[in-house]
Design a protein around this motif. Structure first.
Motif, mmCIF file in Angstrom:
data_model
loop_
_atom_site.group_PDB
_atom_site.id
_atom_site.type_symbol
_atom_site.label_atom_id
_atom_site.label_comp_id
_atom_site.label_asym_id
_atom_site.label_seq_id
_atom_site.Cartn_x
_atom_site.Cartn_y
_atom_site.Cartn_z
ATOM 1 N N HIS A 82 0.830 -1.211 0.000
ATOM 2 C CA HIS A 82 0.000 0.000 0.000
ATOM 3 C C HIS A 82 0.866 1.264 0.000
ATOM 4 O O HIS A 82 0.548 2.243 -0.678
ATOM 5 N N VAL A 85 1.987 2.077 -3.427
ATOM 6 C CA VAL A 85 0.916 2.695 -4.224
ATOM 7 C C VAL A 85 0.791 4.164 -3.830
ATOM 8 O O VAL A 85 0.741 5.055 -4.686
ATOM 9 N N MET A 86 0.761 4.417 -2.525
ATOM 10 C CA MET A 86 0.558 5.786 -2.038
ATOM 11 C C MET A 86 1.695 6.716 -2.458
ATOM 12 O O MET A 86 1.473 7.890 -2.766
ATOM 13 N N ASP A 87 2.911 6.186 -2.431
ATOM 14 C CA ASP A 87 4.088 7.003 -2.803
ATOM 15 C C ASP A 87 4.370 6.954 -4.295
ATOM 16 O O ASP A 87 5.303 7.610 -4.763
ATOM 17 N N LYS A 88 3.625 6.123 -5.023
ATOM 18 C CA LYS A 88 3.896 5.877 -6.440
ATOM 19 C C LYS A 88 5.356 5.444 -6.655
ATOM 20 O O LYS A 88 6.023 5.895 -7.578
ATOM 21 N N PHE A 102 1.852 -5.465 -11.608
ATOM 22 C CA PHE A 102 0.510 -5.680 -12.166
ATOM 23 C C PHE A 102 0.304 -4.807 -13.409
ATOM 24 O O PHE A 102 -0.321 -5.217 -14.371
ATOM 25 N N LEU A 105 2.045 -6.464 -16.257
ATOM 26 C CA LEU A 105 1.250 -7.609 -16.718
ATOM 27 C C LEU A 105 0.141 -7.138 -17.657
ATOM 28 O O LEU A 105 -0.092 -7.717 -18.723
ATOM 29 N N HIS A 106 -0.535 -6.059 -17.255
ATOM 30 C CA HIS A 106 -1.625 -5.488 -18.052
ATOM 31 C C HIS A 106 -1.105 -5.034 -19.418
ATOM 32 O O HIS A 106 -1.702 -5.341 -20.464
ATOM 33 N N GLN A 117 -4.053 2.117 -13.743
ATOM 34 C CA GLN A 117 -5.206 1.948 -12.845
ATOM 35 C C GLN A 117 -5.394 0.482 -12.460
ATOM 36 O O GLN A 117 -5.680 0.174 -11.299
ATOM 37 N N PHE A 118 -5.186 -0.415 -13.398
ATOM 38 C CA PHE A 118 -5.255 -1.848 -13.098
ATOM 39 C C PHE A 118 -4.197 -2.203 -12.049
ATOM 40 O O PHE A 118 -4.476 -2.907 -11.084
ATOM 41 N N GLU A 120 -2.648 -0.315 -9.803
ATOM 42 C CA GLU A 120 -2.927 0.220 -8.470
ATOM 43 C C GLU A 120 -4.090 -0.521 -7.817
ATOM 44 O O GLU A 120 -4.044 -0.836 -6.625
ATOM 45 N N GLY A 121 -5.116 -0.804 -8.607
ATOM 46 C CA GLY A 121 -6.261 -1.527 -8.056
ATOM 47 C C GLY A 121 -5.859 -2.904 -7.546
ATOM 48 O O GLY A 121 -6.205 -3.294 -6.425
ATOM 49 N N ILE A 124 -3.872 -2.593 -4.347
ATOM 50 C CA ILE A 124 -4.709 -2.282 -3.176
ATOM 51 C C ILE A 124 -5.364 -3.570 -2.671
ATOM 52 O O ILE A 124 -5.372 -3.861 -1.473
ATOM 53 N N LEU A 125 -5.883 -4.374 -3.606
ATOM 54 C CA LEU A 125 -6.543 -5.624 -3.207
ATOM 55 C C LEU A 125 -5.555 -6.607 -2.598
ATOM 56 O O LEU A 125 -5.852 -7.272 -1.602
ATOM 57 N N ASN A 128 -4.923 -5.609 0.881
ATOM 58 C CA ASN A 128 -6.052 -5.970 1.741
ATOM 59 C C ASN A 128 -6.016 -7.453 2.097
ATOM 60 O O ASN A 128 -6.274 -7.840 3.232
#
Lengths: 348, 348
Positions: A82, A85-88, A102, A105-106, A117-118, A120-121, A124-125, A128
């Motif tokens: 996370h 992601v937050m710090d890029k 990810f 991969l996309h 966006q893929f 980061e999403g 995030i998952l 979690n």
């Protein structure tokens, strides 16, 4: 210590394999790969503090303690993914960060929509999932229910405290006073507490079933101080660390503009001209090698680097003195001494 | 039902106030405000399915069940705030989404750095906090330890399943087959299961201490079917819903390009020309009212809308037939009937 690391890694491997089998439905394979990558490295410091808290309060070598201690690595992995992601951030331990994996991969697969966006999403998952798993692995460690029940409030508190500490960090970067005191507070809440003090406390409470006064004293006198010194070392490595060892580009914290204790000391001690230079260069995403050298020079010249090194030494000395007073077993005292030194003199 | 809602909201209010007091350190105030906003609305469907599972298996009105059931709203709030970050959604129930609120705070305050990055970071942390709290509130509901122990594996499974379901959704949007079957699978794993089936199962297991065969049958026969019908209704509202009621702009799902069951049915039934139009317009972030009308017309003309309405009716009928077979109390049967109808005929 080798045994501890091996046991922690075995427990992690078994847990993750049960939750997301490597041979399972292949659509989840990228989650598993990213989780394995996040869990493959690291110093295993948090499990070690937990384990030696347990041993220090009289706990014996039962399999459950390795599982409980290892679960802290899942929490840490969640925070890392996370955080990136937050710090890029593009890199983690010298390899692409999870969201960049990810994203790659996309893009490689030629999928629809935004790869960023893929990425980061998915990250995030994944974070979690690791966060959920950390609680699950902890509760299912196999330790006696009464031990787990006694430690659960500490465990719950640690997790909320980590998130609130990270939020404080966002605030500090956005509009903090950037004094040494404010940077120290953030460092403690964001990282110091859940890296050292709380894992230690968890181990102690698991073994004893309660927080005896001497445990509280050890957690503060030793745990908090090692936690701060650990973060001071982090501040120094973020500026002066060897990229080959840290896995991050040279001076990465400077480019990110992190408002650390080291930077606060520098600003407080610098001439107005040097302070203006620091403020100007800090956080410049295009900061090059020359800019990094300029900042390093100022940080060194103001004496801030030496001051932080001295503080690490002072905190470590106080921590070991507090450890000396605690009625822990001889073996635990020796191991916690080594751990404090390792945590504050590390190169990565 | 009013009493249930009141009890759920009281339990949520008390829990959040203990974790993050409204009068506490003001730097956390924006987290509290955003959490309150996320928790203030909603249909409380998940707590209701849990509560009536409990009552259906013979549980009585004890305070703990309201707390346990209410904790599902924290999980849902966590999923919503992370979802909005992942989808970059500006609105949630007609109000700015959490990350946009944090971004606005940053910009209004004239803080350093990127407001967007601050907003997303704060929202990720808020989602983590809500996720952590959901587990904590669940475990500390005050229900008997043996009930909680029996239900914990279901609870753990539900949480991981939700994250894996959301990952499947990302994959489906990025490179899925976009068949009705693949959209149904995603809908079920991403939302249907944790909206209906798993809350119901949790309530049943909490009360009975085990998953009896009839409970499994009810969870599948009723829970899965209501979950799918719930999602079909969601698909229809995302295209034809009234913005004044949904709190989302008209045709928002079309602009986001969501690959729903409704869209899959449309594509399967459309003429090659209409299918090309759908593929062209779907996911256009600048889709205007005319574009929305064009798509609505095609979805209606192909019969896909009516087909989905029929499916909702079929699933609802089968669900109520399964409910009829289950040995639940008369009061629970009546409430679960009402809930199934409410979940599948809702306007928001």
């Amino acid at each position: 210590m080798d045994t501890l690391r091996t046991q922690v890694e075995r427990a992690l491997g078994e847990f993750v394999e049960r939750r997301l089998p490597a041979s399972g439905e292949s659509e989840f394979a990228p989650l598993r790969t990213a989780a394995d990558e996040l869990l493959s490295g690291g110093k295993r410091l948090r499990p070690a503090f937990c384990y030696w808290g347990w041993r220090g309060a009289g706990g014996t070598d039962v399999p459950g303690i390795f599982t409980a201690a290892a679960s802290l690595e899942l929490l840490q992995a969640s925070a890392l993914v996370h955080d990136d992601v937050m710090d890029k951030s593009d890199l983690r331990r010298g390899m692409p960060s999870a969201h960049r994996r990810f994203q790659a991969l996309h893009e490689k697969s030629g999928w629809h929509g935004s790869g960023e966006q893929f990425g980061e999403g998915a990250a995030i998952l994944l974070g979690n999932l690791l966060l959920i798993w950390s609680g699950e692995m902890w509760r299912n460690s196999g330790l006696p229910p009464e031990s787990l029940a006694a430690a659960q409030p500490v465990h719950d508190h640690m997790r909320s405290e980590l998130m609130c500490g990270q939020y404080l960090d966002l605030l500090e970067q956005a509009h903090g006073e950037n004094t040494f005191e404010s940077a120290l507070r953030v460092a403690l809440f964001k990282s110091g507490k859940y890296s050292v003090e709380q894992p230690l406390r968890l181990g102690l409470v698991l073994a004893a079933g309660e927080v005896a006064p001497w445990m509280d004293e050890l957690c503060t006198g030793y745990g908090t101080r090692v936690g701060i010194a650990f973060q001071l070392r982090d501040d120094i490595l973020g500026v002066f660390g060897d990229p080959a060892q840290t896995g991050k580009p040279a001076g990465d914290d400077l480019r990110e503009g992190k408002r650390t204790m080291l930077v606060a000391r520098t600003l407080a001690a610098a001439s107005p001209g040097d302070a203006a230079t620091v403020r100007h260069l800090l956080g410049d995403p295009d900061l090059d090698g020359r800019g990094v050298d300029t900042l390093r020079q100022i940080i060194d010249d103001t004496g801030a680097l030496q001051e932080c090194e001295n503080l690490i030494g002072d905190y470590l000395g106080e921590a070991l003195a507090a450890l000396d007073q605690a009625p822990v077993t001889a073996e635990a005292r020796s191991a916690l001494t080594d751990l404090a030194i390792a945590a504050t003199s590390r190169k990565t």
